[in-house]
Structure formats: structure tokens, C-alpha cells
Enzyme design. Structure first.
Site, PDB file in Angstrom:
ATOM      1  N   TYR A 282      18.583  22.008 -84.981  1.00  0.00           N
ATOM      2  CA  TYR A 282      19.767  22.477 -85.376  1.00  0.00           C
ATOM      3  C   TYR A 282      19.826  24.044 -84.789  1.00  0.00           C
ATOM      4  O   TYR A 282      18.955  24.849 -85.284  1.00  0.00           O
ATOM      5  CB  TYR A 282      20.424  22.531 -86.704  1.00  0.00           C
ATOM      6  CG  TYR A 282      22.067  22.422 -86.614  1.00  0.00           C
ATOM      7  CD1 TYR A 282      22.519  21.446 -86.136  1.00  0.00           C
ATOM      8  CD2 TYR A 282      22.729  23.640 -87.017  1.00  0.00           C
ATOM      9  CE1 TYR A 282      24.043  21.475 -86.210  1.00  0.00           C
ATOM     10  CE2 TYR A 282      24.088  23.642 -87.043  1.00  0.00           C
ATOM     11  CZ  TYR A 282      24.611  22.663 -86.557  1.00  0.00           C
ATOM     12  OH  TYR A 282      26.072  22.502 -86.554  1.00  0.00           O
ATOM     13  N   TYR A 330      24.110  22.710 -74.455  1.00  0.00           N
ATOM     14  CA  TYR A 330      24.558  21.161 -74.402  1.00  0.00           C
ATOM     15  C   TYR A 330      26.035  21.124 -74.875  1.00  0.00           C
ATOM     16  O   TYR A 330      26.829  20.512 -74.127  1.00  0.00           O
ATOM     17  CB  TYR A 330      23.534  19.979 -74.849  1.00  0.00           C
ATOM     18  CG  TYR A 330      23.965  18.795 -74.760  1.00  0.00           C
ATOM     19  CD1 TYR A 330      23.758  18.077 -73.462  1.00  0.00           C
ATOM     20  CD2 TYR A 330      24.571  17.916 -75.851  1.00  0.00           C
ATOM     21  CE1 TYR A 330      24.308  16.869 -73.215  1.00  0.00           C
ATOM     22  CE2 TYR A 330      25.053  16.902 -75.564  1.00  0.00           C
ATOM     23  CZ  TYR A 330      24.939  15.935 -74.277  1.00  0.00           C
ATOM     24  OH  TYR A 330      25.226  14.762 -73.798  1.00  0.00           O
TER      25      TYR A 330
END
Length: 384
Positions: A282, A330
Site C-alpha cells: 500500500y 496506477y
């Protein structure tokens, strides 16, 4: 070792600005894609896990989703743990199939945060993360909370803003190899440093994106996985760690729950950090990834940014990390942001990552972090 659970289906939708998309529409597209990837029918799904939505909030989102898709599973629940939700959903799905309560659990996420939420709406929603008495009245924000961690980290270890920026640069390099990534234009450390200051020392390009998108996986029991299309990816280990909710109550600004969650996951899998071939961790901010990489044990304190400068987080490096571009490049659409990390790990272990494939990837580490480094869940996945 094993947890007797396998990821048998994985799918993520288009990512970025998707006009006309909706929370439930993205959920449905991701779910149907994952079930088809597993070679199953919707009638085979007997467990459903959802997360949460900013654009279509509901007390019982999992029930709303099942109603939307017209399915009637034997188990249905929603999990809310911020950025840790997706990893926890996979861990919970594994427990459901390993215990025999379900054979195929669908874990589905999605939200249209970019087109379905105004800037002010997003700021207002995220402001709720702060403590109502001790943080919100003083105007703290999520970026400011992470900036606090960054200030402490840089002071303690002599890390520079340029070294944190190197993490964002490597992520953009990865995203350029992924045809679906939201941001693919190469950036430099100078670009990061020149981008708008959000909360000192974090600049705009140190921060994750806001996106529309959805992602889902199917987790199957060992015997049930044999009936799927494959290749199945084994869930070898999982663990969680929770130390606080609000940063004002954090017991430390250096050690967080990722230390305990990763240790448990590694022990259950019977592997060490040094055994991992590719990591999907993360990265809500560059500082998030830096402290997690070091707390988990991949690098020494203060070394993650230096490692990024040296190319050690890139393909062919010591630890290829966030090979899809991560939340920084992304995309990030709520709980689906964490699920994108899971999807990318599956692609890598299947050998389907194309231009961004890590040669010989057999073991992947996935980590989710919710809140202000508050809730943590780690997964170790293996090619079967």
C-alpha cells in the site's frame, strides 16, 4: 505451510476517469470478470464480501451488491478497514473456505471516486478520518497526518525529500509498462519536487491518485479450486496488526501494525522477507511505502528511499515493488486500490504481467494499510 485457500479468479476494470460509471456498475463488472476468469458461474459463488463506498454509501453494501447482481449467497458481509479492506477481505475469504463454510468466496470492490465525487466532497469525506475532539477541530487532514509521520521519519533517519521522490519516480516507470495505468507519462525527481506542496514535506506527486475503478477476486477451497480454470494462486500466509485509529493516539511514529501483521504472515507461510520475489504494498503516499518497507523488514531504517534511488524497487532490482504503478500511478479508487495490489500479485505469479513481469516470480507479498497507518493486513501468495 498452507491456509488451504486459493485465488482462482482475478479481474480489474478500466481505471482512471470513467464518465458514466457507478459504484455498483464497477462492482458488477469486476465480479463478473473475476468469476469468468475462474471458469465458474455466478451460481457457484456461495460467499460474498464487499468493502465500502464514498459515492454510494450504505449500511449493508454487500447486501446491496448481491441484490444488484441477483445472487443469493449463503454468506454475505461488508468489511470496512480503509486501505486494508481488500487484504482483510482475502484473509477472511480464506478463512471461510478453509473452515468449510464456503467453497467459492467472491471479494469485490469498486467506486467512482473521480467522477462521482466533487473535490470538496472528497475532502469532507476524508476529513472524517480525524479524531472528532483532538484532531478535526485543529484542521488536520489525511495528507497532514502522513506528513507528520514523514517529518519524524526524515528527522530521525536523515532522509531527504528527493529520496522519497525516487519512490514516486520508480512507480511511474512501472505504470508506463501497464496499458491500463491511469498515469503513464514519465516523471523525474525534479518533477516531484516542483509539484505543488500539499502538506510539508509531501508534494502532489508524493500523493496517490483519485480514480474510478473496480477489482475482484474469487477465493476457493483446496478441493473446489481443482474445478476452476486456473492457474490458482495459493494463499500461504496472512496476518493483521492494529495499534491505533487516530495518529494522535499512535504509540509510535516509527513502528506500526505492519510489523506484527507481516511477521504473522511470514510465519504462517514458513518464509522470510528475503524469500519474497515481488511485493505489492500500500502506497497512499511515498512515506507510507517507505516506513512499511522498513518496518516489514525488507530494508533497514532510512534505507527505502535510498534503495529507490539505486533502482532496487524496479524490475531486476533487489525487491521489485508495486509493479503495476501502485496507488501513486496506477490508480486508487477506495478499497479497490488495495485490491489492485492483490490483482497485480496474481498476474505476477501467473506469469501474465507482460512487460512488467518479474522473472521467476514464485512468492509475492501483499500489504494493505487503512487509516493513518492504523489497520494492517499482510498476505503471502505463492505460485502453485
Amino acid at each position: 505451510m498452507t491456509m488451504n485457500a486459493f485465488v482462482t479468479g482475478a479481474f480489474d476494470t478500466a481505471i482512471g476517469k470513467l464518465p458514466g460509471s457507478s459504484c455498483m456498475g464497477l462492482h458488477a463488472e469486476a465480479a463478473l470478470g473475476a468469476v469468468a476468469d475462474a471458469g465458474l458461474a455466478l451460481s457457484d459463488i456461495d460467499g460474498v464480501l464487499c468493502a465500502y463506498s464514498f459515492t454510494q454509501p450504505h449500511l449493508m453494501l454487500a447486501s446491496v451488491f448481491c441484490e444488484h447482481l441477483g445472487i443469493h449467497p449463503g454468506f454475505c458481509a461488508a468489511i470496512q478497514a480503509g486501505g486494508a479492506s481488500a487484504a482483510i477481505m482475502v484473509m477472511q475469504a480464506a478463512a471461510l473456505v478453509a473452515s468449510g463454510q464456503c467453497r467459492h468466496v467472491l471479494a469485490v470492490t469498486g467506486d467512482n471516486r473521480l467522477t462521482g465525487l466533487s473535490r470538496d466532497g472528497a475532502v469532507a469525506a476524508l476529513a472524517e478520518v480525524g479524531h472528532p475532539e483532538f484532531e478535526r477541530p485543529f484542521g488536520i487532514s489525511v495528507p497532514a497526518s502522513y506528513a507528520l509521520v514523514a517529518q519524524h521519519y526524515m528527522h530521525a533517519h536523515g532522509v531527504t525529500s528527493e529520496q522519497l521522490a525516487a519512490i514516486a519516480v520508480e512507480h511511474r516507470r512501472h505504470a508506463a509498462r501497464h496499458p491500463k495505468a491511469q498515469m503513464q507519462t514519465p516523471i523525474s525527481v525534479a518533477d516531484v519536487m516542483a509539484s505543488r506542496l500539499i502538506a510539508s514535506p509531501l508534494h502532489m506527486l508524493d500523493c496517490c491518485l483519485i480514480s474510478d475503478g473496480g477489482a475482484a477476486v474469487v477465493v476457493s477451497a483446496r478441493d473446489a479450486a481443482r474445478d476452476t480454470r486456473g492457474p490458482a494462486i495459493e494463499i500461504l500466509g496472512a496476518g493483521q496488526g492494529h495499534t491505533h485509529e487516530h495518529i494522535v493516539a499512535a504509540p509510535s511514529l516509527s513502528d506500526f501494525g505492519c510489523k506484527a501483521s507481516s511477521r504473522t504472515a511470514f510465519e504462517r507461510a514458513g518464509v522470510r522477507a528475503s524469500d519474497i520475489d515481488v511485493a505489492e504494498i500500500y502506497d497512499s503516499f511515498t512515506i507510507t511505502l517507505a516506513v512499511e518497507l522498513e518496518s516489514i523488514g525488507f530494508f533497514e531504517r532510512g534505507e527505502a528511499g535510498v534503495a529507490a534511488e539505486r533502482g532496487e524497487l524496479g524490475l531486476g532490482g533487489r525487491l521489485p515493488c508495486n509493479t503495476h504503478g501502485g496507488l501513486l500511478s496506477y490508480g486508487h479508487s477506495g478499497a479497490a486500490g488495495g485490491m489492485f495490489h492483490v490483482i497485480e500479485a496474481v498476474h505476477q505469479l501467473r506469469g501474465h504481467a507482460q512487460a512488467r513481469q518479474v522473472d521467476g516470480a514464485r512468492l509475492a507479498f501483499v500489504h494493505g494499510d487503512g487509516g493513518i497507518l492504523s489497520a494492517h493486513c499482510s498476505l503471502v501468495l505463492g505460485a502453485h
